[in-house]
Design a protein around this motif. Structure first.
Motif, PDB file in Angstrom:
ATOM      1  N   TYR A  12       0.830  -1.213   0.000  1.00 50.63           N
ATOM      2  CA  TYR A  12       0.000   0.000   0.000  1.00 50.63           C
ATOM      3  C   TYR A  12       0.863   1.260   0.000  1.00 50.63           C
ATOM      4  O   TYR A  12       0.438   2.316   0.464  1.00 50.63           O
ATOM      5  CB  TYR A  12      -0.911   0.007   1.236  1.00 50.63           C
ATOM      6  N   SER A  35       0.743   1.297  -8.804  1.00 51.89           N
ATOM      7  CA  SER A  35       0.828  -0.104  -8.375  1.00 51.89           C
ATOM      8  C   SER A  35       2.162  -0.753  -8.763  1.00 51.89           C
ATOM      9  O   SER A  35       2.502  -1.822  -8.253  1.00 51.89           O
ATOM     10  CB  SER A  35      -0.323  -0.910  -8.969  1.00 51.89           C
ATOM     11  N   GLU A  38       4.475  -1.662  -5.944  1.00 61.09           N
ATOM     12  CA  GLU A  38       4.082  -2.673  -4.957  1.00 61.09           C
ATOM     13  C   GLU A  38       5.194  -3.694  -4.794  1.00 61.09           C
ATOM     14  O   GLU A  38       5.833  -4.107  -5.752  1.00 61.09           O
ATOM     15  CB  GLU A  38       2.795  -3.364  -5.417  1.00 61.09           C
TER      16      GLU A  38
END
Length: 387
Positions: A12, A35, A38
């Protein structure tokens, strides 16, 4: 170097960026989703093209980034550049030399991130880690990278304490080979490029000399140290050695320094030079640290001892300095406060001098001297006693 367990990496990471208004990030191929970071170990780099310290730090960070990705691919380190440039063209010019990602240029977003991560100066390198699913913002890692390079990874508090503990242990001395050598080098160099094994210094009193050719006080002290070194070579054969730790700006300056010195040196391109400066917290030059026969630091005031007492202070312990001072005090108490010499028209006053040349016998002297306050005339106490 340490390999971070990927379970610690927050999936996150982008939530903080989103809260500052970041919708996507940039690679050199264009826009990419948040993302993509991540499961990466993220460090935010706050920097600007106009900032000279930023540009200097960039060289070290580039080397670290490339080294980690080539030798420790599992590190998954990703750096995210946050620009504090004044305009987008400067941002693009700065980002062009970076192999990592960047937050799109937006001064409002950059300021929000700067406030969010308590950035007070640049460059600033902020590691982000996850603790129990929440962000933990580590201390600015710029100094850590400056000091330790790739060994600083993963830049967290645990690693910082480990490195500081290693430094503390080394600063206590002990094994000379471990202090001034490395696994790749067990020797020191002479000015003729010959090599001397560090093991040959074991058991000697050693001066670690931090200096530089560009520094006038260093050049002046070098002359003084050479004189003391040469005198001790005659008086205390083989018991004292000096190791030069160059603070010069380039190898040419180092060679200019070394050619004047009769002692040994750590090679200029060896990072141990910087390690020793950090370990012993050397804040100015010239500095002379004294290591005892056991390899431990017995004095950080070698420069003062040499300047005041020369070879008489050997082996440069506090005990020996007190003995020298006591002897000088006794000698001074036995001497008259002033004398008249038929070879000079003025009264000569008792004084103390580091070095002088007697105007009668033409021999060098140190400490007590009868001097003329009106003209440049010095008389050795032994010459005065012969009157």
């Amino acid at each position: 170097m340490q390999l971070i367990d990927q379970k610690q990496w927050s999936p996150y990471v982008w939530t903080s960026l989103e809260s500052a208004g970041v919708e996507f990030i940039l690679s050199h191929d264009g826009k990419v989703s948040l993302s993509c970071i991540e499961h990466k170990y993220i460090c935010l780099l706050f920097s600007a093209k106009w900032c000279r310290p930023c540009n200097n730090f960039m060289t070290k960070l580039l080397n670290l980034y490339k080294t980690l990705n080539s030798t420790l691919p599992g590190s998954n380190l990703e750096i995210l550049f946050v620009s504090l440039d004044h305009d987008e063209s400067s941002f693009l010019d700065h980002f062009r030399n970076m192999p990592w990602l960047a937050v799109p240029f937006d001064q409002k977003i950059s300021q929000k991130l700067r406030v969010m991560f308590h950035v007070e100066q640049i460059p600033s390198l902020i590691p982000l880690v996850s603790v129990d699913g929440k962000f933990s913002v580590e201390e600015d890692a710029v100094r850590l990278v400056d000091y330790y390079g790739v060994d600083a990874f993963p830049f967290d508090a645990k690693r910082r304490k480990e490195l500081e503990a290693i430094d503390e242990a080394r600063s206590q001395g002990g094994r000379l080979e471990e202090l001034i050598g490395s696994k790749d080098r067990n020797f020191l160099i002479c000015k003729d490029d010959s090599k001397i094994s560090i093991s040959k210094l074991v058991g000697k009193t050693i001066g670690l000399y931090f200096g530089a050719h560009w520094c006038p006080p260093s050049r002046s002290f070098t002359e003084m140290l050479i004189k003391t070194y040469n005198e001790l070579e005659n008086l205390e054969v083989g018991r004292f050695e000096v190791v030069f730790i160059s603070m010069d700006r380039d190898e040419n300056e180092f060679m200019a320094s070394q050619k004047l010195m009769p002692w040994l040196a750590i090679p200029y391109n060896d990072k141990i030079r910087h390690d020793l400066s950090r370990i012993f917290d050397v804040k100015w030059i010239p500095t002379l640290l004294i290591l005892g026969a056991e390899g431990n630091v017995i004095s950080r005031d070698g420069r003062v001892m040499i300047t005041r007492y020369g070879p008489a202070a050997f082996p440069f312990t506090e005990k020996r300095v007190k003995e020298v001072e006591g002897t000088l005090e006794e000698q001074g108490a036995r001497l008259p406060r002033e004398v008249s010499d038929p070879r000079h028209e003025h009264v000569l006053k008792l004084d103390m001098a580091r070095n002088y040349v007697c105007d009668v016998c033409q021999q060098g002297g140190r400490f007590w001297v009868f001097s003329c306050r009106q003209c440049d005339f010095d008389l050795h106490p032994c010459c005065a006693e012969k009157l």
